[in-house]
Design an enzyme around this catalytic site. Structure first.
Site, PDB file in Angstrom:
ATOM      1  N   ASP A 222      -0.411  29.248  63.388  1.00  0.00           N
ATOM      2  CA  ASP A 222       0.996  29.690  63.365  1.00  0.00           C
ATOM      3  C   ASP A 222       1.706  29.046  62.173  1.00  0.00           C
ATOM      4  O   ASP A 222       1.157  28.172  61.511  1.00  0.00           O
ATOM      5  CB  ASP A 222       1.701  29.241  64.655  1.00  0.00           C
ATOM      6  CG  ASP A 222       1.577  27.731  64.852  1.00  0.00           C
ATOM      7  OD1 ASP A 222       0.595  27.318  65.476  1.00  0.00           O
ATOM      8  OD2 ASP A 222       2.418  26.978  64.327  1.00  0.00           O
ATOM      9  N   ASP A 224       4.533  27.264  62.489  1.00  0.00           N
ATOM     10  CA  ASP A 224       5.474  26.297  63.046  1.00  0.00           C
ATOM     11  C   ASP A 224       6.886  26.907  63.045  1.00  0.00           C
ATOM     12  O   ASP A 224       7.013  28.099  63.352  1.00  0.00           O
ATOM     13  CB  ASP A 224       5.386  24.955  62.300  1.00  0.00           C
ATOM     14  CG  ASP A 224       5.887  23.805  63.159  1.00  0.00           C
ATOM     15  OD1 ASP A 224       5.508  23.743  64.332  1.00  0.00           O
ATOM     16  OD2 ASP A 224       6.674  22.977  62.662  1.00  0.00           O
TER      17      ASP A 224
HETATM   18  N1  LIG Z   1       3.016  24.334  65.265  1.00  0.00           N
HETATM   19  C1  LIG Z   1       2.266  23.406  65.830  1.00  0.00           C
HETATM   20  N2  LIG Z   1       2.748  22.152  66.019  1.00  0.00           N
HETATM   21  C2  LIG Z   1       1.973  21.199  66.584  1.00  0.00           C
HETATM   22  N3  LIG Z   1       0.723  21.413  66.998  1.00  0.00           N
HETATM   23  C3  LIG Z   1       0.226  22.642  66.847  1.00  0.00           C
HETATM   24  N4  LIG Z   1      -0.975  23.152  67.151  1.00  0.00           N
HETATM   25  C4  LIG Z   1      -0.990  24.436  66.786  1.00  0.00           C
HETATM   26  N5  LIG Z   1       0.183  24.784  66.236  1.00  0.00           N
HETATM   27  C5  LIG Z   1       0.960  23.689  66.263  1.00  0.00           C
END
Ligand SMILES: Nc1ncnc2[nH]cnc12
Ligand SMILES: CSC[C@H]1O[C@H](OP(=O)(O)O)[C@H](O)[C@@H]1O
Length: 307
Positions: A222, A224
């Site tokens: 992703d 974030d």
């Molecule tokens: N955006 C994110 N923040 C922290 N851990 C994650 N693991 C997968 N995506 C994450």
């Protein structure tokens, strides 16, 4: 139970989505009680087609029932070391803090920013009468990372699904279990963070204390929460990429572990071995016998119980 060092040199820690290496042959499952308790899951000893063995542990348990702050990292690392492992290849689902690291891409970080909150036991020496200060300026085993840069890129190319490998990245490790706010996500980018997860610490610190090689294969799921016009990260968004990343990770493991095992018999991990010799502080009082016994489980070279 200790395997001979020739038969078992590499340990694999699987992260979110990677709960088994069922593309390899399972030889047996062991569940050792370490001085730091039981590992996250029973450890599966798997064989590659040549017979070479690797040890696999699922970081959050086989059923993903352990949250990031509660992962028994000391037991995981200690159990792997005690089984004869010399280096850990850890997989992790990560958020991307950079536009060019697209969900589905893989990355090999070389630096870490610690945003955990002190709630995770982060040293084997914690609670003992012995003090040690491991060097952590280079938190990953750079020889291993360099080796992986070539091997992983080749394996991904061979797989042919267009998964890109990013090198030399900085990963932020946050506490969780909630994801970051938009402001935090933007701040981590300003700090130089490229990736974010909740797992690389204290795992990498403990591997260093146990004199194990350690590298992380970060699998982006992703973006974030830093992109101003996009939705913030949610667990369901992470789930969408998790399965494809796990399949690629399993392929990768099968493709590189044989060569990694062979290289481990050479001097690939010579930097780690002996690295704690000058990290353990000279003692003004005699250490407790129970502490010596505990630490002998991971560092028998330095700690020899009286009987
Ligand atoms: N955006 C994110 N923040 C922290 N851990 C994650 N693991 C997968 N995506 C994450
Ligand atoms: C499921 S999203 C957050 C979760 O995923 C990552 O786990 P892992 O590193 O074990 O793959 C991240 O670190 C969080 O723990």
């Amino acid at each position: 139970m200790t395997c001979t060092s020739a038969s078992l040199l590499i340990g694999v820690i699987g992260g979110s989505g990677l709960y088994h290496l069922d593309n390899l042959t399972t030889i047996k499952t062991v569940n050792p009680e370490t001085p730091w308790g039981y590992p996250s899951s029973p450890i599966t000893i798997c064989a590659l087609p040549s017979g070479t063995r690797v040890a696999f542990v699922a970081r959050h348990g086989k059923h993903h029932n352990i949250s990031p702050s509660a992962v028994p990292s000391r037991a995981n690392v200690a159990a792997l070391k005690h089984l004869g492992v010399r280096a850990i290849l850890a997989f992790s689902a990560v958020g991307s803090l950079r536009e060019e690291i697209v969900p589905g891409h893989f990355a090999l970080p070389t630096q870490i920013i610690d945003r955990t909150k002190g709630v995770r036991p982060a040293s084997f020496f914690e609670g003992t009468s012995i003090v040690a200060h491991a060097a952590f300026g280079e938190p990953f085993s750079m020889r291993l990372v360099k080796w992986l840069e070539g091997a992983v890129a080749r394996a991904l190319e061979e797989e042919g699904r267009g998964v890109v490998l990013h090198r030399d990245k900085c990963i932020v490790c946050m506490e969780g279990p909630q994801f970051s706010t938009r402001a935090e996500s933007v701040m981590y980018r300003a700090w130089g963070g490229d990736l974010i997860n909740m797992s690389v610490l204290p795992e990498a610190k403990l591997a260093r204390e146990a004199e194990l090689g350690y590298a992380l294969i970060a699998t982006a799921t992703d973006y974030d929460s830093w992109r101003p016009h996009s939705e913030v990260v949610t667990a369901s968004q992470v789930m969408q990429t998790l399965q494809a990343n796990a399949n690629t990770s399993r392929h990768l493991a099968a493709a590189i572990l044989e060569d990694l095992h062979a290289s481990a018999q050479g001097d690939l991990f010579s930097e780690e071995r002996g690295s704690m010799a000058f990290s353990i502080m000279p003692r003004s009082v005699d250490p407790k016998e129970e502490d010596i016994e505990k630490l002998a489980y991971i560092l028998p070279e330095y700690f020899k119980p009286a009987n």
